[in-house]
Design an enzyme around this catalytic site. Structure first.
Site, mmCIF file in Angstrom:
data_model
loop_
_atom_site.group_PDB
_atom_site.id
_atom_site.type_symbol
_atom_site.label_atom_id
_atom_site.label_comp_id
_atom_site.label_asym_id
_atom_site.label_seq_id
_atom_site.Cartn_x
_atom_site.Cartn_y
_atom_site.Cartn_z
ATOM 1 N N GLY A 75 63.549 9.217 -2.302
ATOM 2 C CA GLY A 75 62.328 9.434 -1.568
ATOM 3 C C GLY A 75 61.875 8.120 -1.116
ATOM 4 O O GLY A 75 61.631 7.377 -1.492
ATOM 5 N N LYS A 121 66.817 0.721 -15.841
ATOM 6 C CA LYS A 121 68.064 1.815 -16.348
ATOM 7 C C LYS A 121 68.807 2.399 -15.410
ATOM 8 O O LYS A 121 68.128 3.324 -14.655
ATOM 9 C CB LYS A 121 67.335 2.840 -17.375
ATOM 10 C CG LYS A 121 66.318 2.334 -18.300
ATOM 11 C CD LYS A 121 65.737 3.151 -19.189
ATOM 12 C CE LYS A 121 64.513 2.742 -19.765
ATOM 13 N NZ LYS A 121 63.542 3.555 -19.835
ATOM 14 N N GLY A 172 57.988 3.128 -12.441
ATOM 15 C CA GLY A 172 58.139 4.311 -11.300
ATOM 16 C C GLY A 172 57.221 5.416 -11.482
ATOM 17 O O GLY A 172 57.076 5.904 -12.648
ATOM 18 N N PRO A 182 0.641 -1.283 0.006
ATOM 19 C CA PRO A 182 0.033 0.176 -0.029
ATOM 20 C C PRO A 182 0.870 1.194 -0.116
ATOM 21 O O PRO A 182 0.512 2.245 -0.729
ATOM 22 C CB PRO A 182 -0.558 -0.321 1.374
ATOM 23 C CG PRO A 182 -0.698 -1.422 1.761
ATOM 24 C CD PRO A 182 0.717 -2.085 1.230
ATOM 25 N N ASP A 227 54.417 7.930 -11.954
ATOM 26 C CA ASP A 227 53.259 7.918 -12.857
ATOM 27 C C ASP A 227 53.513 7.411 -14.400
ATOM 28 O O ASP A 227 54.698 8.038 -14.619
ATOM 29 C CB ASP A 227 52.468 9.046 -12.769
ATOM 30 C CG ASP A 227 51.263 8.969 -13.785
ATOM 31 O OD1 ASP A 227 49.931 8.865 -12.975
ATOM 32 O OD2 ASP A 227 51.326 9.147 -14.927
ATOM 33 N N ASP A 268 60.927 -1.538 -13.799
ATOM 34 C CA ASP A 268 61.747 -0.647 -13.792
ATOM 35 C C ASP A 268 62.698 -0.443 -12.580
ATOM 36 O O ASP A 268 62.156 -1.011 -11.696
ATOM 37 C CB ASP A 268 61.393 0.968 -14.071
ATOM 38 C CG ASP A 268 61.108 1.341 -15.632
ATOM 39 O OD1 ASP A 268 61.895 0.606 -16.373
ATOM 40 O OD2 ASP A 268 60.402 2.271 -15.457
ATOM 41 N N MET A 282 65.247 13.962 -12.467
ATOM 42 C CA MET A 282 66.536 13.519 -13.161
ATOM 43 C C MET A 282 67.495 14.745 -13.092
ATOM 44 O O MET A 282 67.051 15.776 -12.525
ATOM 45 C CB MET A 282 66.098 13.134 -14.705
ATOM 46 C CG MET A 282 65.284 11.936 -14.694
ATOM 47 S SD MET A 282 64.778 11.588 -16.380
ATOM 48 C CE MET A 282 63.578 12.540 -16.955
#
Ligand code: SAH
Length: 399
Positions: free
Chosen positions: A355, A219, A250, A46, A252, A197, A326
């Site tokens: 880091g 590398k 490594g 209802p 993004d 990597d 770098m």
């Protein structure tokens, strides 16, 4: 209720008629799940909750705005009772039994002919838990299983659904295993081949099954790198063998990481690619040294550039932070170029090495002094250089 004498199964409800008797909260929750599963749903009650009314207005469920009547279950494969009135629920259950329709019984599992387990979906894996009549126990167990599945700690590996091959370009973050995304971790647990990597979170490789192939294309600066063409060839070749390939990078994949080239090479060969973003070192390594790349009243923006090459025009204003990736070896030239281009020699600068590792180290100075100070300290890659007033906000600023 025990699980004895029960038979777990999964129903294909799409387009099939299902009835809910009742219009309260239990009915609402169940209605949404049933509609999601594609059921052709009728609600007999209802009154309805606001969310059920919405479902009816959207045309995703039919409403019979009245009390339950015999015959309402006609043609239904499944019925849920949820009226809160035990006599009504019992009557629905009896009618269901008489016409051989499965019956979920709200608040009365003892007299139900079907139960809904606590469910988690992780990718295409479905986990269903019955808690022996204790719904809280079932959902806690379900959450536990779901979280280990999501974390990648359990082997989710399966044969690929991509006959042309599948490669995931996974951003691994700045090196600490905890800073890989949940999606990345899950794909890693599914991988047949991991192409890795040097700056990726390599500690995670120890968790892989022994039959997972690990290809190290790490590398080292000044050492012979595996040429990009060769990396692309490895990815495509393994993917075409039907293997699930994870390219663990490594930071993004798209921040100075050649992720775009790898994606294009794979796609040009007809290989399906998924790109999983990662925590970039450009932002996270300064953060690890207590330096925010923007800060209200100090810096309103930042640029991320490679320190390998001559820098083009960059904002010289004090409120713009420069982040160099770098190029530690080239720091003296870079600093001189920046000063020649109009940057103040007094601008604070910091070099942050390794880091998020146990040996993380920050060296501070100004554009005029940073190269000498880094040389004195014996700074080596991997390192990030931050230039701007935000450096003063970190704990290592000594002026
Ligand atoms: N795609 C990566 C960057 C690749 S370039 C990202 O988004 O982070 C490689 C450079 O990243 C290194 O030379 C160094 O400048 C920086 N880097 C990556 N990880 C680092 C870390 N843990 N500590 C310091 N610098 C790091």
């Amino acid at each position: 209720m025990t699980t004895e004498g029960s038979f777990p199964l999964t129903l294909r409800l799409s387009g099939r008629h299902v009835v809910i008797v009742g219009g309260g909260h239990v009915a609402t929750r169940r209605a949404h799940a049933l509609v999601e599963a594609g059921a052709r749903l009728t609600v007999v009650s209802p009154t309805l909750t606001a969310r059920l009314t919405e479902l009816v207005h959207e045309g995703r469920a039919t409403w019979l705005p009245r009390r339950y009547e015999r015959g309402d279950l006609e043609g239904a494969w499944l019925v849920q009772t949820a009226t809160d009135v035990p006599e009504v629920d019992d009557r629905v259950a009896l009618d269901a039994e008489a016409q051989a329709t499965w019956c979920l019984k709200g608040g009365d599992p003892e007299h139900a002919t079907a139960w809904v387990p606590a469910v988690a979906r992780v990718d295409d894996v479905l986990v269903a838990v019955s808690g022996g009549g204790d719904a809280g126990r079932a959902s806690r167990l379900r959450d536990g299983v779901a979280s280990v599945l999501q974390s990648g700690e359990l082997p989710l590996r399966h044969r690929t659904h991509h006959p042309e091959g599948f490669v995931a370009l996974v951003g691994g973050g700045p090196g600490h295993p905890d800073l890989l995304t949940a999606r990345g971790r899950r794909l890693l647990a599914e991988a047949d081949v991991v192409v890795v990597d040097r700056l990726a979170p390599t500690a995670l490789l120890a968790e892989l099954s022994p039959d997972v192939e690990v290809v190290d294309v790490g590398k080292m600066p000044e050492h012979h790198p595996v040429p990009q063409d060769e990396i692309n060839r490895i990815l495509i070749e393994r993917a075409r063998e039907g293997k699930i390939v994870v390219r663990l990078k490594g930071g993004d994949p798209y921040v100075l990481g050649r992720g775009g080239e790898e994606r294009m090479a794979c796609e040009a060969s007809g290989v399906t690619v998924e790109v999983v973003p990662g925590v970039t070192s450009a932002i996270s390594v300064p953060a690890a040294a207590g330096i925010p790349v923007t800060h209200r009243g100090v810096a309103t923006g930042f640029s991320v550039v490679t320190g390998h090459e001559r820098l083009g025009d960059l904002p010289t204003t004090g409120d713009h932070t420069l982040v160099l990736l770098m190029g530690v070896k080239r720091l003296a030239e870079t600093a001189a170029e920046l000063v020649a281009a109009g940057h103040s020699p007094e601008r604070p600068a910091a070099v942050i090495e390794r880091g998020f590792s146990d040996t993380q180290r920050t060296t501070v100075g100004t554009l005029a002094t940073i190269a000498d100070r880094a040389l004195e300290a014996g700074a080596t890659p991997p390192a990030i250089t931050v230039i701007g007033d935000v450096v003063r906000l970190g704990p290592d600023w000594d002026d």
